[in-house]
Design a protein around this motif. Structure first.
Motif, PDB file in Angstrom:
ATOM      1  N   GLU A  71       1.487  42.388   8.578  1.00 26.94           N
ATOM      2  CA  GLU A  71       0.695  43.393   7.859  1.00 26.94           C
ATOM      3  C   GLU A  71       0.275  44.517   8.811  1.00 26.94           C
ATOM      4  N   GLY A  72      -0.067  44.146  10.047  1.00 32.00           N
ATOM      5  CA  GLY A  72      -0.422  45.145  11.062  1.00 32.00           C
ATOM      6  C   GLY A  72       0.751  46.052  11.389  1.00 32.00           C
ATOM      7  N   GLU A  73       1.946  45.480  11.437  1.00 25.43           N
ATOM      8  CA  GLU A  73       3.158  46.265  11.696  1.00 25.43           C
ATOM      9  C   GLU A  73       3.448  47.206  10.520  1.00 25.43           C
ATOM     10  N   LEU A  74       3.200  46.732   9.306  1.00 23.91           N
ATOM     11  CA  LEU A  74       3.375  47.579   8.121  1.00 23.91           C
ATOM     12  C   LEU A  74       2.423  48.772   8.169  1.00 23.91           C
ATOM     13  N   GLY A  75       1.164  48.495   8.558  1.00 30.59           N
ATOM     14  CA  GLY A  75       0.158  49.563   8.646  1.00 30.59           C
ATOM     15  C   GLY A  75      -0.064  50.237   7.301  1.00 30.59           C
ATOM     16  N   ASP A  76      -0.117  51.556   7.308  1.00 31.50           N
ATOM     17  CA  ASP A  76      -0.330  52.315   6.070  1.00 31.50           C
ATOM     18  C   ASP A  76       0.978  52.844   5.477  1.00 31.50           C
ATOM     19  N   LYS A  77       2.083  52.381   6.008  1.00 29.66           N
ATOM     20  CA  LYS A  77       3.385  52.856   5.515  1.00 29.66           C
ATOM     21  C   LYS A  77       3.705  52.196   4.169  1.00 29.66           C
TER      22      LYS A  77
END
Length: 219
Positions: A136-142
């Motif tokens: 989820e952190g890698e996804l971020g706001d993308k």
């Protein structure tokens, strides 16, 4: 091109689902062959003699095994529509890294959630959720892992969604409570017909896991 494309698969396999999603994204017509894993077909054993596992993509008689390798193959062969891997070499390497992370972690941790109980299950749940939080952190706001468009990491991870309900029910926890942005991403992916039509109903998967638990004597 008169391509002959066959997919040897098993309906609840999140690995096989990856190929179904990728082929749907590319608009490739193929013949789906359901395998009985307790009585593997001669074709499966011939096409994947090393691992003897599904999924196997057979393209004009030639087999491609291992799901992430097959998804990359699909992306390279049918490159004119819906590219899954980015064109930039560094971004492509990053996508492969995160897809590999999903491969190495999620299946094993998710399996432990429904196969264990007590302290062992609690530890597995925490590790599983920590893994999802990292993603989820890698996804971020993308909108998607690769940015604005649905891509390789999305394909590798979204298929696990079909198992989320089973993990949550047997583990007595909520993924959305811990990873709300990841579930928003799930909903975004599920709006795509290539995804929603390729992934079985999570409740159906839950029933399948229930049967597995009975078969293996896991209470």
């Amino acid at each position: 091109m008169g391509d002959e494309v066959i997919l040897l698969d098993f309906w609840p396999s999140m690995f096989g689902m990856r190929l179904r999603v990728a082929l749907a994204e590319k608009g490739v017509n193929y013949e789906y062959k359901e395998e009985d894993l307790s009585n593997k077909s001669a074709l499966l054993l011939k096409m994947n003699p090393v691992h003897k596992k599904i999924p196997v993509l057979i393209h004009n008689g030639k087999p491609v095994c291992e799901s992430l390798i097959a998804v990359q193959y699909i992306d390279e062969v049918w490159k004119d529509k819906a590219p899954l891997l980015p064109s930039d070499p560094y971004q492509r390497a990053q996508a492969r890294f995160w897809a590999d992370y999903v491969d190495k972690k999620l299946y094993t941790l998710g399996s432990k959630v429904w196969q264990t109980k007590g302290e062992e299950q609690e530890a597995s749940k925490k590790e599983f959720l920590d893994c999802l939080k990292l993603l989820e952190g890698e996804l971020g706001d993308k909108p998607y892992f690769g940015g604005e468009t649905f891509g390789f990491v999305d394909v590798s991870l979204i298929t696990f969604y079909s198992w989320f309900y089973a993990y949550e029910t047997f583990g007595n926890f909520s993924i959305e409570a811990d990873c709300p942005k990841l579930i928003e991403w799930v909903k975004r992916c599920m709006e795509k017909e290539s995804v929603s039509k390729s992934i079985p109903d999570p409740h159906k998967v839950y029933e399948f896991v229930l049967q597995l638990k009975k078969k293996f004597g896991i209470e």
